[in-house]
Enzyme design. Sequence first.
Site, PDB file in Angstrom:
ATOM      1  N   HIS A 188      -5.228  -3.780  -2.674  1.00  0.00           N
ATOM      2  CA  HIS A 188      -4.885  -2.805  -3.710  1.00  0.00           C
ATOM      3  C   HIS A 188      -4.707  -3.436  -5.092  1.00  0.00           C
ATOM      4  CE1 HIS A 188      -4.378   0.399  -0.730  1.00  0.00           C
ATOM      5  NE2 HIS A 188      -3.891  -0.553   0.039  1.00  0.00           N
ATOM      6  N   LYS A 219     -12.129   0.237  -1.873  1.00  0.00           N
ATOM      7  CA  LYS A 219     -11.108   0.854  -2.724  1.00  0.00           C
ATOM      8  C   LYS A 219     -11.594   0.809  -4.168  1.00  0.00           C
ATOM      9  CE  LYS A 219      -7.461  -0.084   0.612  1.00  0.00           C
ATOM     10  NZ  LYS A 219      -8.310  -0.676   1.681  1.00  0.00           N
ATOM     11  N   SER A 231       0.797  -1.228   0.000  1.00  0.00           N
ATOM     12  CA  SER A 231       0.000   0.000   0.000  1.00  0.00           C
ATOM     13  C   SER A 231       0.826   1.273   0.000  1.00  0.00           C
ATOM     14  CB  SER A 231      -0.941   0.011   1.208  1.00  0.00           C
ATOM     15  OG  SER A 231      -0.207  -0.039   2.422  1.00  0.00           O
TER      16      SER A 231
END
Length: 387
Positions: free
Chosen positions: A205, A236, A177
């Site tokens: 991610h 996300k 990250s």
Amino acid sequence: MLASLQRELEQRKVDGLLRQRRLLDSPQAEHIVANQQPYLSFCSNDYLGLANHPELIATMQKAAGDSGVGSGASGLITGHHRYHDDLEKQLAAFVELPAALLFSTGYMANIGVLGALTGRGDAIFADKLNHACLNDGGYFSHAEFQRYPHNDVAALEKLLQASTAKHKLIAADAVFSMDGDIAPIPEYLALCEKYDAYLYLDDAHGFGVLGEHGKGSLSHFKIKSPRIIMMATLGKAAGVAGAFVAGEQVVIDYLIQKAKSYVYSTPAPPALSATLSASVKLIAQGDQLRANLQELIQYLKANLKLNKWRLMDSDTTIQPLIVGDNLEALALSEYLQTHGILVPAIRPPTVPVGTARLRISLSAAHTLDDMKKLIAAIHQAERELSA
């Protein structure tokens, strides 16, 4: 005690480590209003620009009308709604694993899974740059917790080779990250097969961004194995909230019984799961969004030319700009803010000492004009702040 807390806060400010919140007055997007000021934002993990998507907003509104605004009880009482169940099946099919289980956050997922699957007499092997929740999950599990240098396959193998633990689990971020680099997942899987270990991947991610149709890091490497358990967050690239864990059916069945952060938590509202079902469909159809992202990533790397600061080598949506000094990183972030651009300064303990940085987070909703504005402002900042 209160005086001690105040002294520590004051020292954090002196050291350039004091964290502060911004008040957002707009939907999450590439252009936002924060602290009552308009900004071009490079702060968000909304990688596909779905957080304010009209289809998702409409889906949530309808689903809230159908299912209410709360779950009311834990998933093992009456809180497991049809919307939750449908989403779990949809996510498992999407990432091509047998089963999936929803959690309210990625943090809750990681501490729940590691605590359920390992304990005293077992061993967890963790990358030193793993997200804090993987570390906390390892500590809470009571398993032996060993950390290896970042992405160092040889060092990891030595630890596995020396281990006499009953059960061995490698735990790693798939996409890191703060550095934006990708773990050597195929090599980790080979070690699992060699040393009878399992691999737990945090794909927070990578999900929605990497792999065929955004299926994530496993798809990116085109690997499958019953030894792999994956977690991905849904706030996300998916643009909403929550997380899920996917793996073999027996693993998911066991987590339902033993993962404390699942057993003893009230699920997210059913309307969120209905909205996420729509989001997963958009992710699957979002190849053009991912192509746009790659264009932006390559444009930034080709055109940001610096003398003092350094853009790390990353091919993902996370583009870290290494500054080094905490106060200098803060000064750069504040400089950009005065020019209408938000890029967060990331400092220890989130990153190693001496590697304070700006974390440039790109979204498919950004344009080339947005990138040009960011690049010009950073170039100007380096000239003026270094003078």
